[in-house]
Design a protein around this motif. Sequence first.
Motif, PDB file in Angstrom:
ATOM      1  N   GLN A   1      28.478  38.131 -37.319  1.00 31.06           N
ATOM      2  CA  GLN A   1      27.581  36.982 -37.324  1.00 31.06           C
ATOM      3  C   GLN A   1      27.930  35.953 -38.396  1.00 31.06           C
ATOM      4  OE1 GLN A   1      25.414  36.720 -34.824  1.00 31.06           O
ATOM      5  NE2 GLN A   1      26.208  38.704 -34.150  1.00 31.06           N
ATOM      6  N   ALA A   2      28.679  36.358 -39.407  1.00 31.12           N
ATOM      7  CA  ALA A   2      29.002  35.448 -40.503  1.00 31.12           C
ATOM      8  C   ALA A   2      29.961  34.363 -40.033  1.00 31.12           C
ATOM      9  CB  ALA A   2      29.619  36.220 -41.668  1.00 31.12           C
ATOM     10  N   ALA A   3      29.727  33.141 -40.515  1.00 33.97           N
ATOM     11  CA  ALA A   3      30.606  32.024 -40.182  1.00 33.97           C
ATOM     12  C   ALA A   3      31.948  32.193 -40.882  1.00 33.97           C
ATOM     13  CB  ALA A   3      29.962  30.709 -40.597  1.00 33.97           C
ATOM     14  N   THR A   4      32.993  31.747 -40.225  1.00 30.22           N
ATOM     15  CA  THR A   4      34.328  31.761 -40.823  1.00 30.22           C
ATOM     16  C   THR A   4      34.506  30.487 -41.635  1.00 30.22           C
ATOM     17  OG1 THR A   4      35.159  32.989 -38.908  1.00 30.22           O
ATOM     18  CG2 THR A   4      36.794  31.949 -40.354  1.00 30.22           C
ATOM     19  N   PRO A   5      34.846  30.583 -42.910  1.00 34.94           N
ATOM     20  CA  PRO A   5      35.030  29.370 -43.721  1.00 34.94           C
ATOM     21  C   PRO A   5      36.244  28.577 -43.246  1.00 34.94           C
ATOM     22  CG  PRO A   5      35.748  31.308 -44.939  1.00 34.94           C
ATOM     23  CD  PRO A   5      35.083  31.810 -43.701  1.00 34.94           C
ATOM     24  N   ASN A   6      36.297  27.317 -43.645  1.00 34.51           N
ATOM     25  CA  ASN A   6      37.381  26.443 -43.199  1.00 34.51           C
ATOM     26  C   ASN A   6      38.753  26.903 -43.679  1.00 34.51           C
ATOM     27  OD1 ASN A   6      35.649  24.744 -41.809  1.00 34.51           O
ATOM     28  ND2 ASN A   6      35.331  23.401 -43.583  1.00 34.51           N
TER      29      ASN A   6
ATOM     30  N   THR B   1      37.991  37.845 -45.237  1.00 36.71           N
ATOM     31  CA  THR B   1      37.336  36.671 -44.657  1.00 36.71           C
ATOM     32  C   THR B   1      36.757  37.038 -43.296  1.00 36.71           C
ATOM     33  OG1 THR B   1      38.789  35.104 -45.783  1.00 36.71           O
ATOM     34  CG2 THR B   1      37.684  34.326 -43.799  1.00 36.71           C
ATOM     35  N   PRO B   2      35.470  36.766 -43.054  1.00 32.43           N
ATOM     36  CA  PRO B   2      34.875  37.112 -41.754  1.00 32.43           C
ATOM     37  C   PRO B   2      35.430  36.236 -40.633  1.00 32.43           C
ATOM     38  CG  PRO B   2      33.326  35.844 -43.081  1.00 32.43           C
ATOM     39  CD  PRO B   2      34.492  36.154 -43.970  1.00 32.43           C
ATOM     40  N   LEU B   3      35.540  36.825 -39.452  1.00 35.52           N
ATOM     41  CA  LEU B   3      35.997  36.112 -38.264  1.00 35.52           C
ATOM     42  C   LEU B   3      34.904  36.179 -37.206  1.00 35.52           C
ATOM     43  CD1 LEU B   3      39.646  37.539 -38.014  1.00 35.52           C
ATOM     44  CD2 LEU B   3      38.922  35.381 -39.078  1.00 35.52           C
ATOM     45  N   ARG B   4      34.435  35.018 -36.769  1.00 33.57           N
ATOM     46  CA  ARG B   4      33.321  34.988 -35.815  1.00 33.57           C
ATOM     47  C   ARG B   4      33.859  34.907 -34.375  1.00 33.57           C
ATOM     48  NH1 ARG B   4      28.802  31.444 -34.059  1.00 33.57           N
ATOM     49  NH2 ARG B   4      27.078  32.918 -33.744  1.00 33.57           N
ATOM     50  N   GLY B   5      34.102  36.086 -33.821  1.00 31.12           N
ATOM     51  CA  GLY B   5      34.558  36.153 -32.441  1.00 31.12           C
ATOM     52  C   GLY B   5      36.043  35.951 -32.258  1.00 31.12           C
ATOM     53  N   PRO B   6      36.905  36.753 -32.920  1.00 33.05           N
ATOM     54  CA  PRO B   6      38.356  36.597 -32.745  1.00 33.05           C
ATOM     55  C   PRO B   6      38.777  37.010 -31.337  1.00 33.05           C
ATOM     56  CG  PRO B   6      37.879  38.565 -34.038  1.00 33.05           C
ATOM     57  CD  PRO B   6      36.578  37.860 -33.843  1.00 33.05           C
TER      58      PRO B   6
ATOM     59  N   VAL C   1      42.001  31.866 -31.777  1.00 32.35           N
ATOM     60  CA  VAL C   1      40.822  31.238 -31.184  1.00 32.35           C
ATOM     61  C   VAL C   1      39.596  32.098 -31.499  1.00 32.35           C
ATOM     62  CG1 VAL C   1      39.657  30.874 -28.974  1.00 32.35           C
ATOM     63  CG2 VAL C   1      41.938  29.967 -29.322  1.00 32.35           C
ATOM     64  N   LEU C   2      38.552  31.457 -32.006  1.00 27.04           N
ATOM     65  CA  LEU C   2      37.284  32.126 -32.234  1.00 27.04           C
ATOM     66  C   LEU C   2      36.320  31.755 -31.105  1.00 27.04           C
ATOM     67  CD1 LEU C   2      36.714  31.691 -36.085  1.00 27.04           C
ATOM     68  CD2 LEU C   2      37.924  33.512 -34.858  1.00 27.04           C
ATOM     69  N   ARG C   3      35.918  32.741 -30.325  1.00 26.49           N
ATOM     70  CA  ARG C   3      35.052  32.485 -29.169  1.00 26.49           C
ATOM     71  C   ARG C   3      33.671  32.006 -29.601  1.00 26.49           C
ATOM     72  NH1 ARG C   3      34.003  37.630 -25.603  1.00 26.49           N
ATOM     73  NH2 ARG C   3      32.622  38.094 -27.371  1.00 26.49           N
ATOM     74  N   GLU C   4      32.998  32.796 -30.416  1.00 31.51           N
ATOM     75  CA  GLU C   4      31.676  32.378 -30.899  1.00 31.51           C
ATOM     76  C   GLU C   4      31.783  31.298 -31.961  1.00 31.51           C
ATOM     77  OE1 GLU C   4      31.129  35.903 -28.621  1.00 31.51           O
ATOM     78  OE2 GLU C   4      32.475  35.577 -30.318  1.00 31.51           O
ATOM     79  N   GLY C   5      32.901  31.266 -32.665  1.00 34.02           N
ATOM     80  CA  GLY C   5      33.093  30.258 -33.704  1.00 34.02           C
ATOM     81  C   GLY C   5      33.527  28.911 -33.177  1.00 34.02           C
ATOM     82  N   ASN C   6      33.906  28.824 -31.875  1.00 32.17           N
ATOM     83  CA  ASN C   6      34.297  27.558 -31.243  1.00 32.17           C
ATOM     84  C   ASN C   6      35.297  26.771 -32.095  1.00 32.17           C
ATOM     85  OD1 ASN C   6      32.720  27.475 -28.717  1.00 32.17           O
ATOM     86  ND2 ASN C   6      30.957  27.531 -30.096  1.00 32.17           N
ATOM     87  N   ALA C   7      36.355  27.462 -32.500  1.00 28.87           N
ATOM     88  CA  ALA C   7      37.343  26.827 -33.378  1.00 28.87           C
ATOM     89  C   ALA C   7      38.682  27.532 -33.234  1.00 28.87           C
ATOM     90  CB  ALA C   7      36.880  26.869 -34.836  1.00 28.87           C
ATOM     91  N   VAL C   8      39.718  26.872 -33.738  1.00 31.98           N
ATOM     92  CA  VAL C   8      41.065  27.441 -33.779  1.00 31.98           C
ATOM     93  C   VAL C   8      41.513  27.464 -35.236  1.00 31.98           C
ATOM     94  CG1 VAL C   8      43.458  27.221 -33.017  1.00 31.98           C
ATOM     95  CG2 VAL C   8      41.589  26.508 -31.492  1.00 31.98           C
ATOM     96  N   PHE C   9      42.085  28.581 -35.650  1.00 30.86           N
ATOM     97  CA  PHE C   9      42.574  28.747 -37.010  1.00 30.86           C
ATOM     98  C   PHE C   9      44.063  29.064 -37.000  1.00 30.86           C
ATOM     99  CE2 PHE C   9      38.156  28.955 -37.858  1.00 30.86           C
ATOM    100  CZ  PHE C   9      37.972  28.743 -39.220  1.00 30.86           C
TER     101      PHE C   9
ATOM    102  N   LEU D   1      44.358  31.554 -44.209  1.00 30.04           N
ATOM    103  CA  LEU D   1      43.971  30.960 -42.938  1.00 30.04           C
ATOM    104  C   LEU D   1      43.335  29.610 -43.185  1.00 30.04           C
ATOM    105  CD1 LEU D   1      40.624  31.255 -42.673  1.00 30.04           C
ATOM    106  CD2 LEU D   1      41.206  33.575 -42.027  1.00 30.04           C
ATOM    107  N   GLU D   2      43.392  28.739 -42.155  1.00 29.18           N
ATOM    108  CA  GLU D   2      42.741  27.434 -42.232  1.00 29.18           C
ATOM    109  C   GLU D   2      42.344  26.989 -40.832  1.00 29.18           C
ATOM    110  OE1 GLU D   2      45.129  24.048 -43.224  1.00 29.18           O
ATOM    111  OE2 GLU D   2      46.970  24.951 -42.440  1.00 29.18           O
TER     112      GLU D   2
END
Length: 378
Positions: free
Chosen positions: A217-222, A229-234, A248-256, A265-266
Amino acid sequence: MTIYTRRRFLQSVAVTVPFAAQPRRLFTRQGLVRTIAGTGVAGYEMEGQRGLIGTETQVNNPYGVVVGPDGALYFCEVDTGRTRRLDLGTQRLTTVAGTGDKAYEGDGQLALQASFSAPHEIRFDRDRHLFVVERDSHAVRRIDANTGVVSTVAGTGEAGFSGDGGPAITAQLRQPHSIAFDADGNLLICDIGNGRVRSVNMQNGLISTLSGTGDRQAATPNSGPLAGTPLRGPRSLDTDNEGNAYLVLREGNAVFRLNLLAGSLERIAGTGETGYTGDGGPALEATFNGPKGIAYSGQDESLYIVDTENHVIRRMSLRTGILETVLGNGERGDGPDGDPHSCKMDRPHGVFVNEGVVYVTDSESHRVRALELSLIHI
């Protein structure tokens, strides 16, 4: 969604140095999209040794897709557990693994005698062995390139989290979704149910956590270190040859970007909010809706992102950071083939780029589509 013309797109990525000093860049222009496997109806027909014409043959919820070392296209069906092979020359489709039963059975047997449970992705290693990651078997299995025999390389078949520092075959995974090989040949696993990316050293068979803490549930920092570092939906990842993985983070709606050499990571795409915005602008300012697939293309130095719940494929240039939709129009549906921006899709999951062609598994349309790209120097 903002639609950019070619002129506006070029203006948007121009730099402020004199034109003569600018390096030549690649501009990607989409050609036509076409179905290469499936009829739009879920099903399975016995193919025989010669196989059946791909566009005349039913497929069932295709997910992972890859071009093999033999130049053929391979994809797995999540609902049947089968892996299919499409000869891109003859266009004939055959089954190479799976009985059609959803089960974790068949280690030590030939691939066509084994059963697989919800395979999500397939990849080949440098020795031409085919690897299959199974969500519902909580395992990764290998099909030997020389013998065709199946064996487990990670996971026990039981869901859980255990085994770091020990043999991968005695470790537990929880609903793994994606696999890729890094530049050193290590097997990376999106262990999404455990909120982690795991790494298997293929030289000694040992498994470890590369990133993620287990806190789903924790947000992934930028940005930050890989470790701790937590990953929200890898959900999905791919790699380049420079020591990077793209996650790609599914729940995080982002790409790192995961810098495997530096251990950091960024965030490189997505704000973390749910939506479908940002085409024609910086990928960091765009929104996604449950992205579930990604492919790195060295030919045009881009990432192709499966924005599943928006029913589109989006391209991010790693040179400019600009994002654009290359296939789909944001509406759920089935086609028609032809103009890629008029072709509706239904929850696509897999993408792979090879020699200027983007292969997409249009999962709930029960089709595999191919989009040809034109790469133009500017």
